[in-house]
Design an enzyme around this catalytic site. Structure first.
Site, PDB file in Angstrom:
ATOM      1  N   TYR A  47      24.906  -9.051  39.599  1.00  0.00           N
ATOM      2  CA  TYR A  47      25.453  -8.896  38.256  1.00  0.00           C
ATOM      3  C   TYR A  47      24.755  -7.842  37.401  1.00  0.00           C
ATOM      4  O   TYR A  47      25.350  -7.347  36.442  1.00  0.00           O
ATOM      5  CB  TYR A  47      25.398 -10.243  37.516  1.00  0.00           C
ATOM      6  N   ALA A 140      25.139  -5.979  28.276  1.00  0.00           N
ATOM      7  CA  ALA A 140      23.972  -6.481  28.996  1.00  0.00           C
ATOM      8  C   ALA A 140      23.095  -5.351  29.525  1.00  0.00           C
ATOM      9  O   ALA A 140      21.858  -5.427  29.467  1.00  0.00           O
ATOM     10  CB  ALA A 140      24.433  -7.375  30.154  1.00  0.00           C
ATOM     11  N   LYS A 191      38.033 -10.170  19.825  1.00  0.00           N
ATOM     12  CA  LYS A 191      37.743  -8.769  20.130  1.00  0.00           C
ATOM     13  C   LYS A 191      38.009  -8.451  21.597  1.00  0.00           C
ATOM     14  O   LYS A 191      38.367  -7.323  21.937  1.00  0.00           O
ATOM     15  CB  LYS A 191      36.308  -8.421  19.725  1.00  0.00           C
ATOM     16  N   ASP A 244      31.349  -5.997  16.998  1.00  0.00           N
ATOM     17  CA  ASP A 244      31.671  -6.328  18.383  1.00  0.00           C
ATOM     18  C   ASP A 244      33.030  -5.760  18.784  1.00  0.00           C
ATOM     19  O   ASP A 244      33.242  -5.373  19.938  1.00  0.00           O
ATOM     20  CB  ASP A 244      31.655  -7.849  18.563  1.00  0.00           C
ATOM     21  N   THR A 248      33.422  -3.253  21.992  1.00  0.00           N
ATOM     22  CA  THR A 248      34.200  -3.694  23.147  1.00  0.00           C
ATOM     23  C   THR A 248      35.475  -2.893  23.319  1.00  0.00           C
ATOM     24  O   THR A 248      35.948  -2.692  24.442  1.00  0.00           O
ATOM     25  CB  THR A 248      34.530  -5.196  23.015  1.00  0.00           C
ATOM     26  N   ASN A 256      36.766  -5.705  29.323  1.00  0.00           N
ATOM     27  CA  ASN A 256      38.101  -5.933  28.775  1.00  0.00           C
ATOM     28  C   ASN A 256      38.822  -4.616  28.512  1.00  0.00           C
ATOM     29  O   ASN A 256      40.022  -4.500  28.780  1.00  0.00           O
ATOM     30  CB  ASN A 256      38.001  -6.770  27.502  1.00  0.00           C
ATOM     31  N   VAL A 279      33.919 -11.539  35.122  1.00  0.00           N
ATOM     32  CA  VAL A 279      34.870 -12.181  34.218  1.00  0.00           C
ATOM     33  C   VAL A 279      35.230 -11.218  33.086  1.00  0.00           C
ATOM     34  O   VAL A 279      34.366 -10.548  32.525  1.00  0.00           O
ATOM     35  CB  VAL A 279      34.267 -13.475  33.630  1.00  0.00           C
TER      36      VAL A 279
END
Length: 332
Positions: A47, A140, A191, A244, A248, A256, A279
């Site tokens: 990940y 991340a 978002k 955010d 994003t 996304n 995800v």
């Protein structure tokens, strides 16, 4: 301060890396194979590859370790997807320390009940638990690299906000406290849906004017929905709302947004998700957001168009045509 990060995905691992030098930090994973892989590689190769786990970071695994951490830590931070939050809060319901979650999204509707946000799940399964949410614009990879990031610690409990600030604030991480949990969670969920729409916009080469309009009107949808759930309007102008959303919707690291780009290329939602390997919460919560908004009498045309796209009722360019053909109205 003793801190447990519960969930070894990308975001949980990144936060554990950031906190390990300042707190007594443990990264917990659900199964033995995952923990063994982390220990053997010295990184989260699945990940978050390329980021070494600090020597000071402890690793734990399995239900017995989870029970021990729940009973002994000053702060437990749940770092699972939203789908796993209910189970984790049930496991932590007697924890004496503060609890928070990183999960962003809305649960699917169940047996006629509307989908719930994290704080509403908390009220159902662990109403006595002192808990809250840590949210805000945060990739991340950038947190793991030590790049400056600002977050929001939201809880109805002052001691939870204080624990999050004490553990996380410092170095390259800045934390602002907020007691508007509903607003912070709505921003974190909606978002993701809007980022799919913005990715579609960019994938179809509609231009910067279109992107700016989409983000601005998306923020209006987010605010209407949140205020109908009891949130404060000013929260949506902060880090967990506008901040955010901008990250994003426009950042190349956004999963996304990537879904929207792939849909614009003619890929199916299933193909888009398979290519990500992670995800993308916007895909899972878009329908629930629209259903709940409809139940509240809140109009969310952009989110509704995303659902129509994901369900195959509209092709990418038909989404654009439908939104542009809506009746003129006042902005306010």
């Amino acid at each position: 301060m003793k801190v447990a990060i519960l969930g070894a995905g990308a975001w949980g691992t990144a936060l554990a890396i950031a906190l390990a030098g300042r707190c007594d930090t443990t990264l917990w994973s659900r199964d033995e194979a995952q923990q063994a892989a982390l220990a053997a590689a010295g990184e989260n190769a699945r990940y978050l590859p390329g980021h070494a786990l600090p020597a000071a970071l402890a690793l734990a695994q399995g239900p017995q370790a989870l029970a021990r951490l729940a009973a002994t830590q000053d702060l437990c931070i749940v770092a699972t997807p939203l789908a796993g939050l209910r189970e984790m809060l049930q496991a932590l319901r007697e924890a004496p320390g503060a609890v928070a979650w990183l999960s962003k999204g809305v649960e699917p509707s169940r047996a006629g009940q509307p989908g719930l946000l994290g704080h509403e799940i908390l009220a159902e399964v662990a109403p006595r638990l002192a808990a809250g949410v840590l949210s805000g614009p945060s990739f991340a990879q950038e947190v793991a690299r030590g790049q400056p990031t600002a977050l929001v610690a939201a809880s109805a409990h002052a001691r939870v906000r204080e624990a999050l600030v004490a553990a996380v604030h410092g170095g390259h991480l800045r934390v602002y406290a907020n007691d508007d949990v509903a607003g912070v969670e709505v921003g974190g969920a909606v978002k993701n849906v809007l980022a799919i729409a913005t990715g579609l916009c960019d994938g179809l080469s509609l231009g910067l004017n279109a992107r700016a309009a989409l983000i601005t009107r998306g923020l209006a949808e987010m605010s209407r929905f949140g205020m109908a759930l009891g949130a404060r309007a000013d929260t949506f102008m902060g880090l967990s709302g506008l901040g955010d959303l901008v990250l994003t919707a426009t950042g190349d690291l956004s999963r996304n947004r990537r879904v929207g780009l792939l849909l614009a290329q003619g890929r199916s939602p299933g193909e888009a998700l398979e290519s990500l390997g992670h995800v993308a919460e916007g895909v899972y919560c878009a329908r629930t957001v629209v259903e709940r908004a409809a139940g509240l009498g809140v109009d969310m045309p952009i989110a509704r168009a995303v659902v129509d796209l994901l369900d195959g009722r509209l092709a990418p360019r038909e989404v654009v045509a439908e939104l542009m053909a809506r009746e003129a109205r006042a902005e306010g």
